[in-house]
Motif scaffolding. Structure first.
Motif, PDB file in Angstrom:
ATOM      1  N   ILE A  57       0.835  -1.209   0.000  1.00 14.36           N
ATOM      2  CA  ILE A  57       0.000   0.000   0.000  1.00 14.36           C
ATOM      3  C   ILE A  57       0.867   1.254   0.000  1.00 14.36           C
ATOM      4  O   ILE A  57       0.596   2.210  -0.742  1.00 14.36           O
ATOM      5  CB  ILE A  57      -0.984  -0.014   1.190  1.00 14.36           C
ATOM      6  CG1 ILE A  57      -2.047  -1.093   0.962  1.00 14.36           C
ATOM      7  CG2 ILE A  57      -1.623   1.356   1.413  1.00 14.36           C
ATOM      8  CD1 ILE A  57      -2.909  -1.401   2.179  1.00 14.36           C
ATOM      9  N   LEU A  58       1.929   1.262   0.798  1.00 16.29           N
ATOM     10  CA  LEU A  58       2.833   2.416   0.818  1.00 16.29           C
ATOM     11  C   LEU A  58       3.484   2.631  -0.548  1.00 16.29           C
ATOM     12  O   LEU A  58       3.620   3.770  -0.997  1.00 16.29           O
ATOM     13  CB  LEU A  58       3.931   2.217   1.867  1.00 16.29           C
ATOM     14  CG  LEU A  58       3.607   2.609   3.282  1.00 16.29           C
ATOM     15  CD1 LEU A  58       4.801   2.301   4.191  1.00 16.29           C
ATOM     16  CD2 LEU A  58       3.230   4.061   3.398  1.00 16.29           C
ATOM     17  N   SER A  59       3.881   1.545  -1.196  1.00 15.32           N
ATOM     18  CA  SER A  59       4.517   1.676  -2.513  1.00 15.32           C
ATOM     19  C   SER A  59       3.538   2.255  -3.536  1.00 15.32           C
ATOM     20  O   SER A  59       3.937   3.058  -4.380  1.00 15.32           O
ATOM     21  CB  SER A  59       5.069   0.326  -2.982  1.00 15.32           C
ATOM     22  OG  SER A  59       4.045  -0.520  -3.458  1.00 15.32           O
ATOM     23  N   ILE A  60       2.293   1.843  -3.465  1.00 12.83           N
ATOM     24  CA  ILE A  60       1.266   2.355  -4.389  1.00 12.83           C
ATOM     25  C   ILE A  60       0.993   3.834  -4.112  1.00 12.83           C
ATOM     26  O   ILE A  60       0.922   4.649  -5.037  1.00 12.83           O
ATOM     27  CB  ILE A  60      -0.023   1.520  -4.288  1.00 12.83           C
ATOM     28  CG1 ILE A  60       0.243   0.097  -4.777  1.00 12.83           C
ATOM     29  CG2 ILE A  60      -1.175   2.170  -5.058  1.00 12.83           C
ATOM     30  CD1 ILE A  60      -0.826  -0.913  -4.386  1.00 12.83           C
ATOM     31  N   PHE A  61       0.878   4.188  -2.843  1.00 10.66           N
ATOM     32  CA  PHE A  61       0.659   5.586  -2.462  1.00 10.66           C
ATOM     33  C   PHE A  61       1.822   6.459  -2.950  1.00 10.66           C
ATOM     34  O   PHE A  61       1.607   7.502  -3.572  1.00 10.66           O
ATOM     35  CB  PHE A  61       0.499   5.707  -0.938  1.00 10.66           C
ATOM     36  CG  PHE A  61       0.440   7.123  -0.457  1.00 10.66           C
ATOM     37  CD1 PHE A  61      -0.713   7.872  -0.614  1.00 10.66           C
ATOM     38  CD2 PHE A  61       1.551   7.711   0.128  1.00 10.66           C
ATOM     39  CE1 PHE A  61      -0.768   9.198  -0.184  1.00 10.66           C
ATOM     40  CE2 PHE A  61       1.507   9.030   0.562  1.00 10.66           C
ATOM     41  CZ  PHE A  61       0.343   9.776   0.403  1.00 10.66           C
ATOM     42  N   ALA A  62       3.063   6.021  -2.682  1.00 14.45           N
ATOM     43  CA  ALA A  62       4.239   6.802  -3.078  1.00 14.45           C
ATOM     44  C   ALA A  62       4.332   6.929  -4.597  1.00 14.45           C
ATOM     45  O   ALA A  62       4.630   8.009  -5.119  1.00 14.45           O
ATOM     46  CB  ALA A  62       5.502   6.160  -2.522  1.00 14.45           C
ATOM     47  N   GLY A  63       4.050   5.839  -5.315  1.00 11.93           N
ATOM     48  CA  GLY A  63       4.092   5.878  -6.771  1.00 11.93           C
ATOM     49  C   GLY A  63       3.049   6.807  -7.355  1.00 11.93           C
ATOM     50  O   GLY A  63       3.316   7.570  -8.286  1.00 11.93           O
ATOM     51  N   THR A  64       1.850   6.765  -6.789  1.00 10.37           N
ATOM     52  CA  THR A  64       0.768   7.637  -7.266  1.00 10.37           C
ATOM     53  C   THR A  64       1.087   9.098  -6.958  1.00 10.37           C
ATOM     54  O   THR A  64       0.894   9.978  -7.810  1.00 10.37           O
ATOM     55  CB  THR A  64      -0.579   7.210  -6.644  1.00 10.37           C
ATOM     56  OG1 THR A  64      -0.818   5.833  -6.969  1.00 10.37           O
ATOM     57  CG2 THR A  64      -1.718   8.063  -7.158  1.00 10.37           C
ATOM     58  N   LEU A  65       1.609   9.361  -5.773  1.00  8.76           N
ATOM     59  CA  LEU A  65       1.967  10.733  -5.393  1.00  8.76           C
ATOM     60  C   LEU A  65       3.069  11.290  -6.295  1.00  8.76           C
ATOM     61  O   LEU A  65       2.982  12.430  -6.769  1.00  8.76           O
ATOM     62  CB  LEU A  65       2.399  10.779  -3.924  1.00  8.76           C
ATOM     63  CG  LEU A  65       2.693  12.146  -3.347  1.00  8.76           C
ATOM     64  CD1 LEU A  65       1.438  13.031  -3.380  1.00  8.76           C
ATOM     65  CD2 LEU A  65       3.191  12.002  -1.907  1.00  8.76           C
TER      66      LEU A  65
END
Length: 169
Positions: A57-65
């Motif tokens: 989830i953190l990786s997805i959030f960081a990638g989207t941001l």
């Protein structure tokens, strides 16, 4: 960045490191290849106390941001800023043109598809910003593509790490 350095930072900073390294990777910064980082996150999550789902989830959030950051720079800075940053790099221009054509032809679905293709997956934010793709549409398709890409690579690293450690141990 060497793999040993990657391991040291991961061991010391855990989730914060995942957030920062994924953000940098999706900004397309040199030295942060997804083919090493994403599986590495999976392997290290499997060998530590970190929760795989939360790391994902953190990786997805960081990638989207990070993708939204590039999108915003191009949407509001436009072609002059892009030219100033990347100049006349023919290879880079080729990838941007390729993404641009796909977005114009297929709309939001092209954002998703480009997120699954190496090189195009980080560059697609640039033509999307230049074309002023609506931010909601951009974010939805981007997050979906990033979710697929990161899940495959991180879970493969997680499962592969268990296999290798089990085989060695």
């Amino acid at each position: 960045m060497t793999f040993e350095t990657f391991l040291e930072f991961f061991a010391k900073y855990g989730y914060l490191f995942i957030l920062v390294i994924c953000y940098c990777e999706y900004l397309n910064l040199p030295g942060f290849p997804a083919g090493i980082i994403m599986p590495g996150i999976g392997v290290l999550a499997g060998q530590s106390q970190l929760n795989l789902i939360f790391a994902l989830i953190l990786s997805i959030f960081a990638g989207t941001l990070a993708s939204l950051t590039l999108y915003g720079v191009c949407r509001f800075g436009g072609a002059p800023l892009l030219h100033k940053l990347f100049g006349g790099n023919k290879k880079f221009q080729h990838f941007v043109t390729q993404c641009h054509a796909r977005i114009e032809k297929h709309g939001g679905r092209a954002l998703f598809i480009c997120r699954l293709i190496p090189v195009l997956r980080t560059i697609v934010s640039i033509p999307a910003g230049l074309l002023k793709v609506p931010v909601g549409e951009y974010t939805g398709w981007t997050a979906a593509g990033i979710t697929c890409w990161n899940t495959v690579f991180i879970v493969c690293g997680y499962l592969g790490g268990h296999v290798v450690v089990g085989w060695l141990g």
